[in-house]
Design a protein around this motif. Structure first.
Motif, PDB file in Angstrom:
ATOM      1  N   ILE A   4      11.160 -13.990  20.129  1.00 42.45           N
ATOM      2  CA  ILE A   4      11.615 -12.922  21.025  1.00 42.45           C
ATOM      3  C   ILE A   4      10.605 -11.781  21.069  1.00 42.45           C
ATOM      4  CG2 ILE A   4      13.403 -11.159  21.363  1.00 42.45           C
ATOM      5  CD1 ILE A   4      15.408 -13.260  20.271  1.00 42.45           C
ATOM      6  N   PHE A   5      10.108 -11.366  19.899  1.00 43.76           N
ATOM      7  CA  PHE A   5       9.133 -10.275  19.873  1.00 43.76           C
ATOM      8  C   PHE A   5       7.800 -10.676  20.494  1.00 43.76           C
ATOM      9  CE2 PHE A   5      11.803  -8.620  16.273  1.00 43.76           C
ATOM     10  CZ  PHE A   5      12.328  -7.556  17.005  1.00 43.76           C
ATOM     11  N   SER A   6       7.428 -11.930  20.353  1.00 39.45           N
ATOM     12  CA  SER A   6       6.152 -12.360  20.944  1.00 39.45           C
ATOM     13  C   SER A   6       6.251 -12.546  22.454  1.00 39.45           C
ATOM     14  CB  SER A   6       5.644 -13.638  20.281  1.00 39.45           C
ATOM     15  OG  SER A   6       6.519 -14.710  20.542  1.00 39.45           O
ATOM     16  N   CYS A   7       7.466 -12.535  22.989  1.00 39.38           N
ATOM     17  CA  CYS A   7       7.667 -12.638  24.440  1.00 39.38           C
ATOM     18  C   CYS A   7       7.722 -11.277  25.128  1.00 39.38           C
ATOM     19  CB  CYS A   7       8.960 -13.387  24.741  1.00 39.38           C
ATOM     20  SG  CYS A   7       8.885 -15.131  24.407  1.00 39.38           S
ATOM     21  N   VAL A   8       7.652 -10.188  24.339  1.00 38.01           N
ATOM     22  CA  VAL A   8       7.805  -8.856  24.929  1.00 38.01           C
ATOM     23  C   VAL A   8       6.767  -8.607  26.027  1.00 38.01           C
ATOM     24  CG1 VAL A   8       7.703  -6.381  24.452  1.00 38.01           C
ATOM     25  CG2 VAL A   8       9.037  -7.880  22.987  1.00 38.01           C
ATOM     26  N   ALA A  15       2.829 -19.106  25.796  1.00 35.84           N
ATOM     27  CA  ALA A  15       2.257 -19.357  24.468  1.00 35.84           C
ATOM     28  C   ALA A  15       3.344 -19.286  23.397  1.00 35.84           C
ATOM     29  CB  ALA A  15       1.153 -18.340  24.179  1.00 35.84           C
ATOM     30  N   SER A  16       4.279 -18.374  23.550  1.00 35.91           N
ATOM     31  CA  SER A  16       5.376 -18.246  22.589  1.00 35.91           C
ATOM     32  C   SER A  16       6.285 -19.468  22.620  1.00 35.91           C
ATOM     33  CB  SER A  16       6.207 -16.997  22.887  1.00 35.91           C
ATOM     34  OG  SER A  16       5.424 -15.850  22.782  1.00 35.91           O
ATOM     35  N   THR A  17       6.543 -19.983  23.800  1.00 33.91           N
ATOM     36  CA  THR A  17       7.393 -21.167  23.930  1.00 33.91           C
ATOM     37  C   THR A  17       6.728 -22.385  23.308  1.00 33.91           C
ATOM     38  OG1 THR A  17       8.321 -20.259  25.974  1.00 33.91           O
ATOM     39  CG2 THR A  17       8.661 -22.599  25.581  1.00 33.91           C
ATOM     40  N   SER A  18       5.431 -22.539  23.526  1.00 29.74           N
ATOM     41  CA  SER A  18       4.744 -23.678  22.908  1.00 29.74           C
ATOM     42  C   SER A  18       4.703 -23.524  21.391  1.00 29.74           C
ATOM     43  CB  SER A  18       3.341 -23.856  23.488  1.00 29.74           C
ATOM     44  OG  SER A  18       2.502 -22.795  23.135  1.00 29.74           O
ATOM     45  N   ALA A  19       4.543 -22.303  20.895  1.00 28.63           N
ATOM     46  CA  ALA A  19       4.543 -22.073  19.446  1.00 28.63           C
ATOM     47  C   ALA A  19       5.931 -22.356  18.853  1.00 28.63           C
ATOM     48  CB  ALA A  19       4.116 -20.645  19.139  1.00 28.63           C
ATOM     49  N   LEU A  20       6.976 -21.933  19.551  1.00 31.29           N
ATOM     50  CA  LEU A  20       8.337 -22.218  19.095  1.00 31.29           C
ATOM     51  C   LEU A  20       8.580 -23.729  19.040  1.00 31.29           C
ATOM     52  CD1 LEU A  20      11.183 -21.161  18.324  1.00 31.29           C
ATOM     53  CD2 LEU A  20      11.698 -21.161  20.776  1.00 31.29           C
ATOM     54  N   SER A  21       8.115 -24.435  20.044  1.00 28.29           N
ATOM     55  CA  SER A  21       8.257 -25.896  20.065  1.00 28.29           C
ATOM     56  C   SER A  21       7.502 -26.539  18.910  1.00 28.29           C
ATOM     57  CB  SER A  21       7.728 -26.458  21.391  1.00 28.29           C
ATOM     58  OG  SER A  21       8.468 -25.956  22.464  1.00 28.29           O
ATOM     59  N   TYR A  22       6.315 -26.030  18.635  1.00 24.59           N
ATOM     60  CA  TYR A  22       5.492 -26.542  17.535  1.00 24.59           C
ATOM     61  C   TYR A  22       6.231 -26.399  16.199  1.00 24.59           C
ATOM     62  CZ  TYR A  22       1.401 -26.958  14.451  1.00 24.59           C
ATOM     63  OH  TYR A  22       0.518 -27.328  13.469  1.00 24.59           O
ATOM     64  N   VAL A  23       6.771 -25.217  15.962  1.00 22.34           N
ATOM     65  CA  VAL A  23       7.455 -24.936  14.693  1.00 22.34           C
ATOM     66  C   VAL A  23       8.740 -25.762  14.568  1.00 22.34           C
ATOM     67  CG1 VAL A  23       8.689 -23.150  13.394  1.00 22.34           C
ATOM     68  CG2 VAL A  23       6.468 -22.640  14.409  1.00 22.34           C
ATOM     69  N   THR A  24       9.539 -25.805  15.604  1.00 17.56           N
ATOM     70  CA  THR A  24      10.815 -26.525  15.502  1.00 17.56           C
ATOM     71  C   THR A  24      10.597 -28.031  15.384  1.00 17.56           C
ATOM     72  OG1 THR A  24      11.087 -26.476  17.920  1.00 17.56           O
ATOM     73  CG2 THR A  24      12.218 -24.768  16.637  1.00 17.56           C
ATOM     74  N   LEU A  25       9.569 -28.567  16.021  1.00 10.46           N
ATOM     75  CA  LEU A  25       9.282 -29.995  15.870  1.00 10.46           C
ATOM     76  C   LEU A  25       8.844 -30.305  14.441  1.00 10.46           C
ATOM     77  CD1 LEU A  25       9.291 -32.669  17.388  1.00 10.46           C
ATOM     78  CD2 LEU A  25       6.890 -32.294  17.907  1.00 10.46           C
ATOM     79  N   LYS A  26       8.060 -29.404  13.849  1.00 10.66           N
ATOM     80  CA  LYS A  26       7.670 -29.576  12.442  1.00 10.66           C
ATOM     81  C   LYS A  26       8.903 -29.507  11.539  1.00 10.66           C
ATOM     82  CE  LYS A  26       2.853 -28.527  11.907  1.00 10.66           C
ATOM     83  NZ  LYS A  26       2.581 -29.807  11.251  1.00 10.66           N
ATOM     84  N   MET A  27       9.839 -28.639  11.864  1.00  9.58           N
ATOM     85  CA  MET A  27      11.070 -28.527  11.068  1.00  9.58           C
ATOM     86  C   MET A  27      11.898 -29.804  11.173  1.00  9.58           C
ATOM     87  SD  MET A  27      12.109 -24.597  11.933  1.00  9.58           S
ATOM     88  CE  MET A  27      13.631 -24.603  10.995  1.00  9.58           C
ATOM     89  N   VAL A  28      12.012 -30.346  12.376  1.00  5.77           N
ATOM     90  CA  VAL A  28      12.765 -31.583  12.579  1.00  5.77           C
ATOM     91  C   VAL A  28      12.147 -32.722  11.769  1.00  5.77           C
ATOM     92  CG1 VAL A  28      13.288 -33.380  14.291  1.00  5.77           C
ATOM     93  CG2 VAL A  28      13.739 -30.990  14.823  1.00  5.77           C
ATOM     94  N   ARG A  29      10.838 -32.764  11.720  1.00  7.83           N
ATOM     95  CA  ARG A  29      10.136 -33.834  11.011  1.00  7.83           C
ATOM     96  C   ARG A  29       9.991 -33.570   9.512  1.00  7.83           C
ATOM     97  NH1 ARG A  29       5.499 -36.017  15.177  1.00  7.83           N
ATOM     98  NH2 ARG A  29       6.994 -36.791  16.700  1.00  7.83           N
ATOM     99  N   GLY A  30      10.427 -32.409   9.060  1.00 12.69           N
ATOM    100  CA  GLY A  30      10.350 -32.085   7.643  1.00 12.69           C
ATOM    101  C   GLY A  30       8.937 -31.808   7.166  1.00 12.69           C
TER     102      GLY A  30
END
Length: 182
Positions: A4-8, A15-30
């Motif tokens: 949210i803060f990086s979207c200000v 770029a924020s959306t792609s970074a969020l996707s990167y992090v959540t995909l890593k979380m899903v994969r452990g």
């Protein structure tokens, strides 16, 4: 909150959306649990491409919005076709940011892959569209509901759910690891 803060500055939403996707995909994969470091790493790596695609998506939806304004309520068939085009465009943009965060490819290739994945994995696409539609509906109901959706459940919960789906989709396009080869 990082998202949210990086979207200000609105220009950084891609770029924020792609970074969020990167992090959540890593979380899903452990994999690699460092949220802060992974988010900013992906943000920097995908800034140019994510921003370019974000600006392009805004232009596409402005163009479609102008089309709706021009036809107003004159032709029902054209309105239905325009809604179909909007759903396809939304679907493509749901896929493209996770694609650029996970695969190394040009912007044009990322958009092409997003189109192919949108139609190639239609059941997943429909699930994501239903979730997105539900969220947009709840947010349109009232400002309080919008605040509850963003603050309590957060955009990251939705991104995590989408990443569960993207994990299943992306595994089909990743090269096999040497451990899997017999």
């Amino acid at each position: 909150l990082i998202f949210i803060f990086s979207c200000v500055p609105i220009i950084t939403i891609g770029a924020s959306t792609s970074a969020l996707s990167y992090v959540t995909l890593k979380m899903v994969r452990g994999e690699d649990p460092y949220i802060w470091q992974n988010f900013w790493k992906s943000f920097r790596q995908n800034f140019k491409q994510g921003t370019l695609i974000w600006v392009f998506s805004i232009l596409v939806f402005i163009f479609l919005g102008m089309d709706f304004y021009i036809i107003n309520s004159q032709f029902a068939v054209i309105r239905i076709l325009l809604w179909c085009v909007c759903l396809v465009a939304l679907s493509v943009f749901l896929y493209v940011f996770p694609i650029i965060s996970h695969f190394v490819c040009s912007t044009t290739q990322a958009l092409k892959n997003a189109v192919f994945m949108t139609f190639g994995h239609l059941p997943y696409t429909l699930v994501m569209l239903v979730i997105t539609g539900l969220i947009l509906y709840l947010c349109a109901c009232s400002v309080k509901t919008f605040a509850l959706v963003v603050v309590i459940s957060g955009i990251s919960v939705v991104a995590f759910i989408y990443s569960i789906l993207f994990d299943r989709i992306f595994k089909k396009y990743e090269p096999e690891s040497p451990d899997n080869i017999e």
